[in-house]
Design an enzyme around this catalytic site. Sequence first.
Site, PDB file in Angstrom:
ATOM      1  N   HIS A 137      10.539  54.223 -16.070  1.00  0.00           N
ATOM      2  CA  HIS A 137      11.610  54.626 -15.151  1.00  0.00           C
ATOM      3  C   HIS A 137      12.590  55.546 -15.878  1.00  0.00           C
ATOM      4  CE1 HIS A 137      15.091  51.514 -15.850  1.00  0.00           C
ATOM      5  NE2 HIS A 137      14.576  51.882 -16.979  1.00  0.00           N
ATOM      6  N   CYS A 181      19.204  56.301 -21.175  1.00  0.00           N
ATOM      7  CA  CYS A 181      18.444  55.870 -19.986  1.00  0.00           C
ATOM      8  C   CYS A 181      18.132  57.046 -19.066  1.00  0.00           C
ATOM      9  CB  CYS A 181      19.211  54.804 -19.213  1.00  0.00           C
ATOM     10  SG  CYS A 181      19.391  53.276 -20.148  1.00  0.00           S
ATOM     11  N   HIS A 230      11.304  56.449 -19.828  1.00  0.00           N
ATOM     12  CA  HIS A 230      10.965  55.439 -20.834  1.00  0.00           C
ATOM     13  C   HIS A 230      10.403  54.260 -20.033  1.00  0.00           C
ATOM     14  CE1 HIS A 230      15.028  54.425 -19.491  1.00  0.00           C
ATOM     15  NE2 HIS A 230      14.751  53.180 -19.806  1.00  0.00           N
ATOM     16  N   HIS A 283       9.538  49.648 -19.660  1.00  0.00           N
ATOM     17  CA  HIS A 283       9.844  48.260 -20.000  1.00  0.00           C
ATOM     18  C   HIS A 283       8.692  47.350 -19.605  1.00  0.00           C
ATOM     19  CE1 HIS A 283      14.035  49.154 -20.904  1.00  0.00           C
ATOM     20  NE2 HIS A 283      14.179  49.768 -19.745  1.00  0.00           N
ATOM     21  N   ASP A 307       3.066  47.632 -11.180  1.00  0.00           N
ATOM     22  CA  ASP A 307       2.525  47.572 -12.545  1.00  0.00           C
ATOM     23  C   ASP A 307       1.864  48.883 -12.967  1.00  0.00           C
ATOM     24  OD1 ASP A 307       1.984  46.199 -14.962  1.00  0.00           O
ATOM     25  OD2 ASP A 307      -0.095  45.945 -14.339  1.00  0.00           O
ATOM     26  N   HIS A 308       2.199  49.307 -14.190  1.00  0.00           N
ATOM     27  CA  HIS A 308       1.639  50.536 -14.769  1.00  0.00           C
ATOM     28  C   HIS A 308       1.948  51.758 -13.892  1.00  0.00           C
ATOM     29  CE1 HIS A 308      -0.247  47.859 -17.611  1.00  0.00           C
ATOM     30  NE2 HIS A 308      -0.684  48.890 -18.300  1.00  0.00           N
ATOM     31  N   GLU A 317      14.808  43.032 -17.663  1.00  0.00           N
ATOM     32  CA  GLU A 317      14.405  44.372 -18.098  1.00  0.00           C
ATOM     33  C   GLU A 317      14.021  44.316 -19.577  1.00  0.00           C
ATOM     34  OE1 GLU A 317      16.281  48.017 -16.164  1.00  0.00           O
ATOM     35  OE2 GLU A 317      17.179  48.013 -18.162  1.00  0.00           O
TER      36      GLU A 317
END
Lengths: 135, 135, 135, 135, 135, 135
Positions: free
Chosen positions: B15, B34, B40, B42, B80-81, B125
């Site tokens: 994100h 950010c 980047h 998480h 996811d991913h 997060e």
Amino acid sequence: MRITICRREHFNAAHRIYRKDWSDERNLAVFGKCSNPNYHGHNYDIIVKLTGEPDPEIGYVMDMKVLGDVIKERVTEVYDHRNLNLDIPEFADVMPTAENIVVKIYERLRPHLPAHLDLAITLYETERNFVEYAG
Amino acid sequence: MRITICRREHFNAAHRIYRKDWSDERNLAVFGKCSNPNYHGHNYDIIVKLTGEPDPEIGYVMDMKVLGDVIKERVTEVYDHRNLNLDIPEFADVMPTAENIVVKIYERLRPHLPAHLDLAITLYETERNFVEYAG
Amino acid sequence: MRITICRREHFNAAHRIYRKDWSDERNLAVFGKCSNPNYHGHNYDIIVKLTGEPDPEIGYVMDMKVLGDVIKERVTEVYDHRNLNLDIPEFADVMPTAENIVVKIYERLRPHLPAHLDLAITLYETERNFVEYAG
Amino acid sequence: MRITICRREHFNAAHRIYRKDWSDERNLAVFGKCSNPNYHGHNYDIIVKLTGEPDPEIGYVMDMKVLGDVIKERVTEVYDHRNLNLDIPEFADVMPTAENIVVKIYERLRPHLPAHLDLAITLYETERNFVEYAG
Amino acid sequence: MRITICRREHFNAAHRIYRKDWSDERNLAVFGKCSNPNYHGHNYDIIVKLTGEPDPEIGYVMDMKVLGDVIKERVTEVYDHRNLNLDIPEFADVMPTAENIVVKIYERLRPHLPAHLDLAITLYETERNFVEYAG
Amino acid sequence: MRITICRREHFNAAHRIYRKDWSDERNLAVFGKCSNPNYHGHNYDIIVKLTGEPDPEIGYVMDMKVLGDVIKERVTEVYDHRNLNLDIPEFADVMPTAENIVVKIYERLRPHLPAHLDLAITLYETERNFVEYAG
């Protein structure tokens, strides 16, 4: 829409639980090895929780990086690698039990966090013993 | 007799936190790293909490295996991913801050969970930054 | 008397696993959702291990605070909140698999750590997937 | 000034989820592998939370060592290394679901903890499945 | 260039430690509460470690998703929610101590993993008790 | 067939890192806040690892309950809730760095553990700083 944000920080400190107005025997009987005269210590973990509405412009209840900086400046950099009984003024006449430490952390942080946000704090003395306080 | 059941699931995603209507400089000033332009990511952990009376016949508030399947189908297999900003419709015009993600997860799950059960969600997060939302 | 000291640090980053010389279909067949085109991400944890004799004067194999600073300067502040594929030069033509990342971290750190100490690195991509490399 | 103190304890036990008045097929259909006839087991973690005012003389809501001893005597030493279905009387006719176990733990502890303190219990069956009960 | 990849999986099972050719008294004297007749159980965690050279084309020592699937098919789906003593053939005449379980897991996995990779396994019975075996 | 068994125990203690033959200024310059005069402290975790062949009769390398009792008697009950510098003889003239503590723990345990088993010890000072020693 109320959301709670949570930030974890930590510090390492020495402490001793005993009443100055009691004999060593009575302190030992009531507080056990926590009253050992030469102190012991812990890796303390703090979780600071703030509840309120996110700022619509930036999508944050509060910037967690800023929250972390406030916690560091007001609490963890003050307490870290210190003897709570000897080095920290608020424990000169208050025993640094987990209950008392979490209240003092609350009092240190409350004036420096936004007044419209509710504050609650969890303090871990060990993985097995921890306390929560919400003012 | 009200009991809360809790189920943990996870997803990994990319994100970026920035406002499209701001300059890169302003985004950097407000959101720091950010807002880095290439994203980047998480390892996100979700805890879904449902509160209500256990079914007297089967002794469950809700079957946690079924609860896990609902979370996977409605949230974690979707996120996811993925890149939350680019791939997930609800973040096309909403910044994927932890606060906004936890609200969107709540909105995804609420219609697919029993209406008589109260719902609360915790989203991690990182181990240090997490949020809670209860509708 | 050989002792190993270990220091944990972390960074959050986006990445994507795919070969530029393969079609999307082949990348998907081999790398699955790790090849999704818009990246995903992880909270990476690094453990850096150094083995050797403690300095007799200060009782340290190496000051762990200094070790942490080297890791931050050479690795985690470089990788943190970045896209490994797009932002980090060593992954321009090398896929950022956990195996390749741990080797690149080793190469970044080795010249800046004492030559008489053996170096080994563990990299956690998630709690379930991690890799170890010792040169 | 109300503070919550929390103490973690654990036990390892076997159990099986099934209704004696149902066929094996129906139990399998409803409870899945949790109904396997020869039992399975878990490392259970309990967190006991007590809320109230600290004793002004000793600074404790309750001595956590004493709280730990009560939990051990009344719950964990009774349940540990046992088969909940076969060895523990309260589960002779009550299925040992996490929901039912946390209620039975509450009932075991409530009479032996100070009446002026509020009690809440969290029971972890695994890291992913846990329940909370507050009476 | 040798790298170790590590994959964590888990299963929940019941077991009992006792010798059939000993009296209950002798079993109790030697194995304590682990010999309780109606079994107890654990949340077992496995870490499977494979060491070798990464495949130059795909950058993996072995695809961790595939490794996870092998572990699930050969071990965790077989052992999960089972009674190791009663349900698993290799423990019909071998006590399911952590030492013996880790060896049996090794024997189950070794033929189904690439022969050129070294295999080592860590088995956690609890957070406090675990074993390692490398063939 | 060589297997490693691992047992985790813990203790909480105060300590200070400084050389008595150096000035406060030099100690501060070299050891930083670890040299603060009134001590600080940690929750220390120890993992004791023993490697050898399991006893064919009981299937244990060593009974982990017995191993835990040896660690408690020889190390953790001695160090727990103590000031390592002031209360523990082996640190009267040796600085209690993690490196030195792990060696002293090894020396305390080695004579009381079976001579045919290899011994290795990991000592966690915090989650981020830990050391390993194998004699």
